[in-house]
Design a protein around this motif. Structure first.
Motif, short mmCIF file in Angstrom:
data_model
loop_
_atom_site.label_atom_id
_atom_site.label_comp_id
_atom_site.label_asym_id
_atom_site.label_seq_id
_atom_site.Cartn_x
_atom_site.Cartn_y
_atom_site.Cartn_z
N PHE A 65 -8.10 7.20 -3.33
CA PHE A 65 -7.37 8.43 -3.08
C PHE A 65 -8.22 9.60 -3.54
O PHE A 65 -8.73 9.59 -4.64
N SER A 98 -6.69 9.26 1.83
CA SER A 98 -6.64 7.84 1.47
C SER A 98 -7.63 7.07 2.33
O SER A 98 -7.50 7.03 3.55
N THR A 158 1.29 9.28 -6.09
CA THR A 158 1.64 10.67 -5.87
C THR A 158 2.67 11.15 -6.89
O THR A 158 2.56 12.24 -7.44
N ILE A 181 -3.70 14.49 0.12
CA ILE A 181 -4.17 13.17 -0.31
C ILE A 181 -5.00 12.59 0.82
O ILE A 181 -4.50 12.39 1.93
N PHE A 219 -1.00 14.19 3.98
CA PHE A 219 -1.43 12.81 3.70
C PHE A 219 -2.25 12.31 4.88
O PHE A 219 -1.76 12.24 6.00
N VAL A 235 0.92 4.23 -2.76
CA VAL A 235 0.72 5.64 -2.41
C VAL A 235 1.80 6.50 -3.04
O VAL A 235 1.52 7.55 -3.64
N PRO A 271 -4.52 9.11 5.96
CA PRO A 271 -5.09 7.78 5.74
C PRO A 271 -6.18 7.47 6.77
O PRO A 271 -6.03 7.74 7.96
N PHE A 296 -8.77 0.50 -1.57
CA PHE A 296 -8.35 1.82 -1.15
C PHE A 296 -8.59 2.84 -2.25
O PHE A 296 -8.56 2.53 -3.44
N ILE A 305 -9.06 3.45 3.27
CA ILE A 305 -8.63 2.05 3.20
C ILE A 305 -9.73 1.19 3.81
O ILE A 305 -9.96 1.22 5.02
N ILE A 342 0.84 -1.20 0.00
CA ILE A 342 0.00 0.00 0.00
C ILE A 342 0.87 1.24 0.00
O ILE A 342 0.61 2.20 -0.74
N THR A 343 1.92 1.23 0.83
CA THR A 343 2.81 2.38 0.88
C THR A 343 3.43 2.64 -0.47
O THR A 343 3.53 3.78 -0.93
#
Length: 230
Positions: free
Chosen positions: A230, A217, A20, A215, A143, A16, A145, A228, A219, A12-13
């Motif tokens: 954005f 996010s 971006t 952003i 950011f 992201v 999440p 997920f 999830i 997931i990271t």
């Protein structure tokens, strides 16, 4: 709840970051003046043993700073053409450097480095390699999440993504990510809007952090699946 989430946290990271970078070309630690390009807050830690050498650590800081700078002024294809630049060449491009917060503790060495490159020399170096130079830009991105599982909404300290992002933030990227601090007003606004989170506009929250870039996010945890947005 978080077993499957931990297993794919890195994926997931990575997504992201990819998302971006595809939408924003920017810079985190480099700042440009008339003739200086600075790479700041470069963290170095090493075990102190028989092979420990402060001069080798400084060389490592120069090398890492150089390639971090390249990541902010060149595209990835061009960077690959400069895989093995000799340390003598890198040092010739450096105007100055600073060592901050230097600590020797429990057989380990810690320090932060600021490395200042001569802008004209960098340009000339790249021109000789037939590479295109692009001025770095400074930009910050909020950011935020949010994890949703059935009727539960996980924010801030309850959010394992939030926790591990803060603990494992990659300093080599070119984006200055800002994680929002826990705020009761923000939390109440989100909780009251959780049925329409996809439509949530967090520009007001972003402006508190002096940025218009953000952003959000979302999830969603569904058994063994993760969705997920954005």
């Amino acid at each position: 709840m978080f077993i499957s989430f931990l297993n794919i946290f890195k994926k997931i990271t990575y997504i992201v970051f990819i998302f971006t970078f595809l939408n924003i070309i920017l810079s985190q630690h480099s700042s440009a003046s008339n003739h200086i390009l600075a790479v700041k807050k470069l963290e170095i830690s090493k075990k102190i043993d028989l092979e420990f050498s402060r001069s080798k650590i400084i060389d490592e800081a120069f090398n890492r700073a150089f390639y971090r700078l390249l990541s902010q002024i060149l595209n990835s294809t061009d960077i690959k053409k400069l895989k093995n630049v000799h340390m003598k060449e890198i040092k010739a491009l450096i105007e100055n450097f600073k060592i901050k917060n230097e600590i020797f503790r429990e057989s380990k060495y810690y320090a932060n480095f600021d490395v200042y490159f001569n802008k004209n020399k960098i340009k000339l170096f790249l021109e000789k390699k037939n590479l295109f130079y692009s001025n770095p830009r400074k930009i910050s991105v909020l950011f935020f999440p949010i994890i949703i599982e059935q009727e539960n909404l996980y924010l801030f300290n309850e959010n394992i993504f939030y926790k591990y992002w803060l603990n494992n933030k990659d300093q080599s990227g070119s984006i200055n990510y800002i994680m929002p601090l826990e705020d009761v007003d923000e939390m109440m606004k989100l909780i009251s809007s959780q049925e329409k989170l996809e439509d949530l506009d967090i520009i007001d929250i972003a402006e508190k952090y002096n940025t218009e870039n953000y952003i959000l996010s979302l999830i969603y945890l569904k058994k063994k699946k993760i969705e997920f947005f954005f």
